[in-house]
Design an enzyme around this catalytic site. Structure first.
Site, PDB file in Angstrom:
ATOM      1  N   GLU A 177       0.800  -1.224   0.000  1.00 16.37           N
ATOM      2  CA  GLU A 177       0.000   0.000   0.000  1.00 16.37           C
ATOM      3  C   GLU A 177       0.831   1.271   0.000  1.00 16.37           C
ATOM      4  OE1 GLU A 177      -2.998   0.005   3.016  1.00 16.37           O
ATOM      5  OE2 GLU A 177      -3.921  -1.828   2.273  1.00 16.37           O
ATOM      6  N   GLU A 194      -5.234  -8.619   0.393  1.00 17.25           N
ATOM      7  CA  GLU A 194      -5.911  -8.429   1.676  1.00 17.25           C
ATOM      8  C   GLU A 194      -7.392  -8.184   1.429  1.00 17.25           C
ATOM      9  OE1 GLU A 194      -4.326  -5.369   4.307  1.00 17.25           O
ATOM     10  OE2 GLU A 194      -2.274  -5.972   3.836  1.00 17.25           O
TER      11      GLU A 194
HETATM   12  C1  PNW Z   1      -4.504  -2.341   5.518  1.00 12.78           C
HETATM   13  N1  PNW Z   1      -8.588   2.290   3.651  1.00 12.78           N
HETATM   14  O1  PNW Z   1      -4.654  -0.995   5.792  1.00 12.78           O
HETATM   15  C2  PNW Z   1      -3.097  -2.729   5.937  1.00 12.78           C
HETATM   16  O2  PNW Z   1      -2.346  -3.283   4.888  1.00 12.78           O
HETATM   17  C3  PNW Z   1      -3.050  -3.624   7.136  1.00 12.78           C
HETATM   18  O3  PNW Z   1      -1.782  -3.576   7.731  1.00 12.78           O
HETATM   19  C4  PNW Z   1      -4.155  -3.221   8.095  1.00 12.78           C
HETATM   20  O4  PNW Z   1      -4.065  -3.859   9.333  1.00 12.78           O
HETATM   21  C5  PNW Z   1      -5.472  -3.532   7.428  1.00 12.78           C
HETATM   22  O5  PNW Z   1      -5.554  -2.973   6.138  1.00 12.78           O
HETATM   23  C6  PNW Z   1      -6.686  -3.103   8.237  1.00 12.78           C
HETATM   24  O6  PNW Z   1      -6.712  -1.721   8.417  1.00 12.78           O
HETATM   25  C7  PNW Z   1      -5.698  -0.248   5.260  1.00 12.78           C
HETATM   26  O7  PNW Z   1      -8.843   3.371   4.244  1.00 12.78           O
HETATM   27  C8  PNW Z   1      -6.130   0.867   5.940  1.00 12.78           C
HETATM   28  O8  PNW Z   1      -9.158   1.994   2.596  1.00 12.78           O
HETATM   29  C9  PNW Z   1      -7.054   1.727   5.408  1.00 12.78           C
HETATM   30  C10 PNW Z   1      -7.614   1.439   4.198  1.00 12.78           C
HETATM   31  C11 PNW Z   1      -7.239   0.297   3.523  1.00 12.78           C
HETATM   32  C12 PNW Z   1      -6.278  -0.534   4.056  1.00 12.78           C
END
Ligand code: PNW
Length: 484
Positions: free
Chosen positions: A201, A390
């Site tokens: 990401e 994910e």
């Molecule tokens: C991911 N959004 O983060 C990360 O890759 C993980 O480490 C994390 O624990 C997981 O998702 C859950 O949060 C994100 O706002 C955070 O779309 C925010 C977003 C997407 C992914």
């Protein structure tokens, strides 16, 4: 549409079941009789995902250097529950038990991340063999249990030394250090790891780490610097792809794991679908678009104006080094799109306040994101191999009186997203596998341990792992290779 038939919801069957005797109806509704179209392609890879800082703990062990997340988590007021990941899930010591948890699900793949500061405690310079040894142990355990490892090189735990010395991703020297580390890891682990992800990401690490300041290193840079950070991270991805090719064994595969901005046609008309494609290209300009097209879009450069990043033509060809697959983290619909006659050709519909979300407010429920994200990537950039790196959700899990966690909201969320994933594969979108986030509850960044994403509940006082109902749900899906 495949999605409807997958659900077995044709108008006819709904009508005729009304007329059936109750016994026949219950026969018809029995799970084993679900239509074949709810299935996934043979060989579809089911796995779970985690990341190093979120689960490993042992932050001072075997010569690991500090990362920007150690410092950030230990800074007062940054983490919701004042937690840190010094111990987290103690996976560094309990990895064998955690591999057993995967095996109990029947999962055949596991996506984890390698902690850069374990391997190079100072970010660059002398490697720390003891740090790499942990991953040797983990890989051997996974392979002994028939679980294929997929390794992410960078899931946000930048060595603190590089932040102090270079300003982290503000400097393109960090991108170069990343490539050196990636090459080192590929050389030593590609005898067992066949798939590497470069950066997890890019978008979140840039926006939250260097723009909003709500992730480590907690900076709020002005636009020009932020655009440079974005460019340097994309460059780091490209350099790492080249390093894996140069140092990994023949056949080692590499690609990004991006949380793309997913644009969904609000109504599935040809005009709205086209508008959603245009929006997808533009809103991902600094990440997937430049990685897969080798140029910044005109709109991106025009809107950045004098704040556009500084780069060379060579940078662009590095960033767009050919990848073997694209990994997509899909959680939520970022935009619903309606076609518009005037430039840019699309309107982003505002989200009504009543739009539903899961236990995190950003996690809006839009299962069709799981169809459109990979479909746009396959169609716009002719990508032939996609992994969902994910997908999952936080939920307000509480053990019931009998001690079990009946996380039916997580099951509802997953089932609906998987129905759309099945729709994608049956439409020929080349998704080869799916990694559920997450194997177990863990340190959820600035939310600390407050938000739980796991299939297994973790008691962080005792390190006890207990399967939630969603673990049984996922095991059924894996066993049947179909949505249940
Ligand atoms: C991911 N959004 O983060 C990360 O890759 C993980 O480490 C994390 O624990 C997981 O998702 C859950 O949060 C994100 O706002 C955070 O779309 C925010 C977003 C997407 C992914």
């Amino acid at each position: 549409m495949a999605g409807w038939s997958a659900l077995g919801l044709s108008a006819k069957s709904a009508e005729s079941s009304q007329a059936d005797s109750s016994q026949e109806t219950s026969q018809k509704n029995r799970l084993p009789n679900r239509s074949l179209s709810s299935g996934f392609p043979a060989g579809f890879l089911w796995g779970t995902a985690t990341s190093a800082y979120q689960i490993e703990g042992a932050v001072h062990e075997d010569g690991r250097g500090a990362s920007i997340w150690d410092r950030y988590a230990h800074t007062r007021g940054k983490i919701l529950d004042h937690g840190n990941a010094d111990v987290a899930n103690d996976h560094y010591h309990l990895y064998k038990e955690d591999v057993r948890l995967m095996k109990a699900l029947g999962a055949k793949a596991y996506r984890f991340s390698i902690a850069w500061p374990r391997v190079f405690p100072e970010g660059a310079g002398s490697p720390n063999p003891k740090g790499l040894d942990f991953y040797n142990r983990l890989l051997d355990e996974l392979l002994a249990n028939g679980i294929e490892p997929f390794a992410t090189m960078y899931h946000w735990d930048l060595p603190e030394a590089l932040q102090d010395r270079l300003g982290g991703w503000v400097s393109r020297d960090t991108a170069k250090a990343f490539a050196d580390y990636a090459g080192y890891v590929a050389e030593r682990l590609s005898d067992r790891v066949k798939h590497f992800f470069t950066v997890n990401e890019c978008s979140r690490l840039v926006h939250l780490g260097y723009g909003a300041g709500s992730d480590a290193p907690g900076l709020r840079l002005p636009q020009a610097k932020l655009n440079q950070v974005r460019h340097n991270v994309a460059l780091g991805h490209g350099l790492a792809v080249q390093a894996v090719r140069a140092h990994g064994r023949v056949g080692t595969r590499v690609g990004p794991a991006e949380n793309m901005v997913t644009c969904i046609p609000a109504i599935e008309t040809p005009a709205n679908i086209r508008a959603a494609e245009i929006a997808t290209r533009q809103l991902n300009a600094g990440y997937l678009t430049v990685m897969l097209e080798g140029k910044y879009t005109d709109e991106f450069l025009a809107s950045a104006g004098k704040n556009a990043p500084k780069y060379t033509a060579e940078d662009l060809s590095i960033i767009s080094s050919a990848v073997d697959f694209v990994g997509l983290n899909v959680y939520t619909p970022n935009h619903y799109v309606v076609a518009a006659d005037n430039a840019p050709g699309f309107t982003l519909a505002p989200f009504p306040a009543s739009f539903p979300h899961m236990d995190s407010t950003w996690l809006k429920i839009g299962p069709e994101a799981m169809y459109w994200a990979p479909r746009h990537v396959a169609k716009l950039w002719d990508v032939k191999s996609i992994y969902i790196t994910e997908n999952g959700t936080s939920a307000a899990d509480e053990p019931a009186a009998d001690g079990n966690v009946y996380d039916v909201d997580r099951i509802m969320y997953l089932r609906n997203y998987l129905i759309h994933l099945q729709r994608a594969t049956s439409d020929g979108v080349p998704v080869l596998g799916y990694f559920l986030w997450s194997l177990m509850d863990n340190f959820e960044w600035s939310d600390g341990f407050e938000k739980r994403y796991g299939l297994y509940r973790v008691d962080f006082n005792t390190q006890r792992r207990t399967p939630k109902l969603s673990a049984s749900f996922y095991r059924e899906i894996i066993e049947r290779n179909a949505v249940v």
